[in-house]
Design an enzyme around this catalytic site. Structure first.
Site, PDB file in Angstrom:
ATOM      1  N   LYS A  14       0.842  -1.216   0.000  1.00 47.97           N
ATOM      2  CA  LYS A  14       0.000   0.000   0.000  1.00 47.97           C
ATOM      3  C   LYS A  14       0.870   1.257   0.000  1.00 47.97           C
ATOM      4  CE  LYS A  14      -1.982  -1.236   3.892  1.00 47.97           C
ATOM      5  NZ  LYS A  14      -1.306  -2.521   4.173  1.00 47.97           N
ATOM      6  N   ARG A  89      -9.740   0.778   8.879  1.00 40.77           N
ATOM      7  CA  ARG A  89      -9.389  -0.603   9.220  1.00 40.77           C
ATOM      8  C   ARG A  89     -10.505  -1.294   9.985  1.00 40.77           C
ATOM      9  NH1 ARG A  89      -3.361   0.209   9.065  1.00 40.77           N
ATOM     10  NH2 ARG A  89      -2.439  -1.809   9.477  1.00 40.77           N
ATOM     11  N   ARG A 128      11.762  -5.597   4.573  1.00 36.28           N
ATOM     12  CA  ARG A 128      11.526  -4.150   4.403  1.00 36.28           C
ATOM     13  C   ARG A 128      12.526  -3.325   5.222  1.00 36.28           C
ATOM     14  NH1 ARG A 128       5.708  -1.769   5.380  1.00 36.28           N
ATOM     15  NH2 ARG A 128       5.878  -2.939   7.308  1.00 36.28           N
ATOM     16  N   ARG A 161      11.462  -1.672  10.817  1.00 37.11           N
ATOM     17  CA  ARG A 161      10.383  -1.314  11.738  1.00 37.11           C
ATOM     18  C   ARG A 161      10.273  -2.363  12.840  1.00 37.11           C
ATOM     19  NH1 ARG A 161       5.044   0.212   8.267  1.00 37.11           N
ATOM     20  NH2 ARG A 161       4.071  -1.169   9.775  1.00 37.11           N
ATOM     21  N   ARG A 172       0.026  -9.394  13.069  1.00 34.69           N
ATOM     22  CA  ARG A 172      -0.576  -8.350  12.220  1.00 34.69           C
ATOM     23  C   ARG A 172      -1.413  -8.978  11.105  1.00 34.69           C
ATOM     24  NH1 ARG A 172       4.495  -5.370  10.438  1.00 34.69           N
ATOM     25  NH2 ARG A 172       3.120  -4.169   9.101  1.00 34.69           N
TER      26      ARG A 172
HETATM   27  P1  AP5 Z   1       4.845  -1.594   1.843  1.00 33.57           P
HETATM   28  O1  AP5 Z   1       4.482  -0.745   0.686  1.00 33.57           O
HETATM   29  O2  AP5 Z   1       5.598  -0.959   2.958  1.00 33.57           O
HETATM   30  O3  AP5 Z   1       3.556  -2.403   2.393  1.00 33.57           O
HETATM   31  P2  AP5 Z   1       2.266  -1.892   3.136  1.00 33.57           P
HETATM   32  O4  AP5 Z   1       1.091  -2.568   2.523  1.00 33.57           O
HETATM   33  O5  AP5 Z   1       2.244  -0.388   3.188  1.00 33.57           O
HETATM   34  O6  AP5 Z   1       2.538  -2.552   4.535  1.00 33.57           O
HETATM   35  P3  AP5 Z   1       2.501  -1.965   6.016  1.00 33.57           P
HETATM   36  O7  AP5 Z   1       3.232  -2.995   6.846  1.00 33.57           O
HETATM   37  O8  AP5 Z   1       3.012  -0.576   6.109  1.00 33.57           O
HETATM   38  O9  AP5 Z   1       1.014  -2.023   6.299  1.00 33.57           O
HETATM   39  P4  AP5 Z   1       0.345  -2.065   7.649  1.00 33.57           P
HETATM   40  O10 AP5 Z   1      -1.049  -1.869   7.225  1.00 33.57           O
HETATM   41  O11 AP5 Z   1       0.609  -3.258   8.470  1.00 33.57           O
HETATM   42  O12 AP5 Z   1       1.097  -0.932   8.477  1.00 33.57           O
HETATM   43  P5  AP5 Z   1       0.676   0.527   8.902  1.00 33.57           P
HETATM   44  O13 AP5 Z   1       1.882   1.362   8.877  1.00 33.57           O
HETATM   45  O14 AP5 Z   1      -0.539   0.969   8.173  1.00 33.57           O
HETATM   46  O15 AP5 Z   1       5.683  -2.839   1.262  1.00 33.57           O
HETATM   47  C1  AP5 Z   1       6.208  -3.849   2.128  1.00 33.57           C
HETATM   48  C2  AP5 Z   1       7.573  -4.294   1.607  1.00 33.57           C
HETATM   49  O16 AP5 Z   1       7.414  -4.932   0.342  1.00 33.57           O
HETATM   50  C3  AP5 Z   1       8.571  -3.147   1.368  1.00 33.57           C
HETATM   51  O17 AP5 Z   1       9.855  -3.596   1.706  1.00 33.57           O
HETATM   52  C4  AP5 Z   1       8.488  -2.867  -0.148  1.00 33.57           C
HETATM   53  O18 AP5 Z   1       9.706  -2.375  -0.641  1.00 33.57           O
HETATM   54  C5  AP5 Z   1       8.184  -4.270  -0.679  1.00 33.57           C
HETATM   55  N1  AP5 Z   1       7.310  -4.218  -1.857  1.00 33.57           N
HETATM   56  C6  AP5 Z   1       6.213  -3.431  -2.019  1.00 33.57           C
HETATM   57  N2  AP5 Z   1       5.644  -3.670  -3.214  1.00 33.57           N
HETATM   58  C7  AP5 Z   1       6.409  -4.642  -3.806  1.00 33.57           C
HETATM   59  C8  AP5 Z   1       6.315  -5.340  -5.042  1.00 33.57           C
HETATM   60  N3  AP5 Z   1       5.327  -5.097  -5.934  1.00 33.57           N
HETATM   61  N4  AP5 Z   1       7.253  -6.278  -5.322  1.00 33.57           N
HETATM   62  C9  AP5 Z   1       8.220  -6.538  -4.435  1.00 33.57           C
HETATM   63  N5  AP5 Z   1       8.369  -5.937  -3.247  1.00 33.57           N
HETATM   64  C10 AP5 Z   1       7.457  -4.990  -2.935  1.00 33.57           C
HETATM   65  O19 AP5 Z   1       0.213   0.280  10.409  1.00 33.57           O
HETATM   66  C11 AP5 Z   1       1.132  -0.028  11.439  1.00 33.57           C
HETATM   67  C12 AP5 Z   1       0.391  -0.144  12.763  1.00 33.57           C
HETATM   68  O20 AP5 Z   1      -0.229   1.122  13.090  1.00 33.57           O
HETATM   69  C13 AP5 Z   1      -0.770  -1.136  12.794  1.00 33.57           C
HETATM   70  O21 AP5 Z   1      -0.325  -2.443  13.088  1.00 33.57           O
HETATM   71  C14 AP5 Z   1      -1.647  -0.549  13.889  1.00 33.57           C
HETATM   72  O22 AP5 Z   1      -1.136  -0.840  15.161  1.00 33.57           O
HETATM   73  C15 AP5 Z   1      -1.519   0.949  13.665  1.00 33.57           C
HETATM   74  N6  AP5 Z   1      -2.541   1.516  12.753  1.00 33.57           N
HETATM   75  C16 AP5 Z   1      -2.302   2.157  11.575  1.00 33.57           C
HETATM   76  N7  AP5 Z   1      -3.460   2.555  11.008  1.00 33.57           N
HETATM   77  C17 AP5 Z   1      -4.436   2.152  11.840  1.00 33.57           C
HETATM   78  C18 AP5 Z   1      -5.856   2.263  11.779  1.00 33.57           C
HETATM   79  N8  AP5 Z   1      -6.486   2.847  10.752  1.00 33.57           N
HETATM   80  N9  AP5 Z   1      -6.572   1.718  12.808  1.00 33.57           N
HETATM   81  C19 AP5 Z   1      -5.966   1.125  13.863  1.00 33.57           C
HETATM   82  N10 AP5 Z   1      -4.616   0.994  13.974  1.00 33.57           N
HETATM   83  C20 AP5 Z   1      -3.859   1.503  12.953  1.00 33.57           C
END
Ligand code: AP5
Length: 219
Positions: A14, A89, A128, A161, A172
């Site tokens: 994402k 979410r 990552r 991270r 997660r």
């Molecule tokens: P990346 O693009 O970083 O993936 P992502 O989908 O953004 O994954 P996240 O881990 O950031 O999502 P998340 O939803 O768990 O975390 P968030 O920060 O929102 O890509 C991942 C890796 O793959 C990278 O190394 C990239 O280079 C590689 N990659 C990407 N695309 C690729 C491709 N096509 N081919 C090959 N490699 C590729 O949330 C973190 C925490 O915050 C949550 O656990 C929760 O505690 C809290 N939180 C955040 N938002 C909320 C909410 N709305 N409600 C409640 N809690 C929340």
């Protein structure tokens, strides 16, 4: 105010897709995960409250999330087009977003569901690395920096991270299935979900989403 949503499990790409789309689409990238990490880094009360949930891979309570999103949207501009990453979410968060958008005559126009097999998600998360300075995202094998450990854009130090440790990653993924996957039904009933095969290269995923945005679809 209009919005599109990037929906998908942790590691689906994402943030990576949003970073690329922001440069070409005119949508403003809003990541609740990035906002929370920033609040933790700055020692803000919201960050202190969120930190323990994030470290365990649990969802941060809705009232905290709704507060930071409302505050971000209030900063405008009023005619902005937002691209949400990691929000909503829960059904509660989705309803709140609908209310806020509708009160300004706007709505969600597309929900892009990034579909990736579980083993690929685990590999992406464990490899990552993120720039401590500018937040750019890399993967040690798939999207490596030119110089190991250094950001291509600003030369900043790359780090892992804390919630990308193996035991937290599995939790997660479970939390996504338990708490967030039901949003697919919520948006499917509104006819908004576009399923994207996001298991391959980033460029292909970005191109497919761009095709929908150019076509306008339900916009
Ligand atoms: P990346 O693009 O970083 O993936 P992502 O989908 O953004 O994954 P996240 O881990 O950031 O999502 P998340 O939803 O768990 O975390 P968030 O920060 O929102 O890509 C991942 C890796 O793959 C990278 O190394 C990239 O280079 C590689 N990659 C990407 N695309 C690729 C491709 N096509 N081919 C090959 N490699 C590729 O949330 C973190 C925490 O915050 C949550 O656990 C929760 O505690 C809290 N939180 C955040 N938002 C909320 C909410 N709305 N409600 C409640 N809690 C929340």
């Amino acid at each position: 105010m209009q919005a599109i949503i990037l929906l998908g499990p942790p590691g689906a790409g994402k943030g990576t897709v949003a970073e690329a789309l922001e440069k070409t689409s005119g949508y403003i990238h809003v990541s609740t995960g990035d906002m929370l990490r920033e609040a933790v880094k700055e020692g803000l009360p919201v960050g202190l409250e969120a930190r323990s949930y994030m470290e365990k891979g649990e969802l941060v309570p809705d009232d905290v999330i709704i507060g930071i999103v409302k505050e971000r949207l209030a900063r405008g501009p009023d005619d902005a087009r937002y691209m949400f990453d990691g929000f909503p979410r829960t059904i509660n968060q989705a309803r709140l977003l609908d209310e806020v958008l509708e009160s300004g005559g706007g709505r969600v126009s597309h929900v892009f569901l990034l579909e990736v097999p579980r083993e690929v998600l685990v590999d992406r998360l464990s490899g990552r690395r993120i720039c401590r300075n500018c937040g750019a995202v890399y993967h040690i094998r798939n999207i490596p920096p030119k110089v190991p450990g250094k950001c291509d854009i600003c030369g900043g130090e790359l780090y892992q991270r804390p919630d990308d440790r193996p035991e937290t990653v599995l939790n997660r993924l479970e939390v996504f299935e338990k708490e967030t996957a039901s949003l697919v039904d919520y948006y499917d009933r509104k006819g908004l979900v576009r399923r994207i095969d996001a298991a391959h290269d980033r460029e292909g995923t970005v191109a497919e989403i761009t095709k929908y945005l150019m076509a306008g679809g339900s916009e």
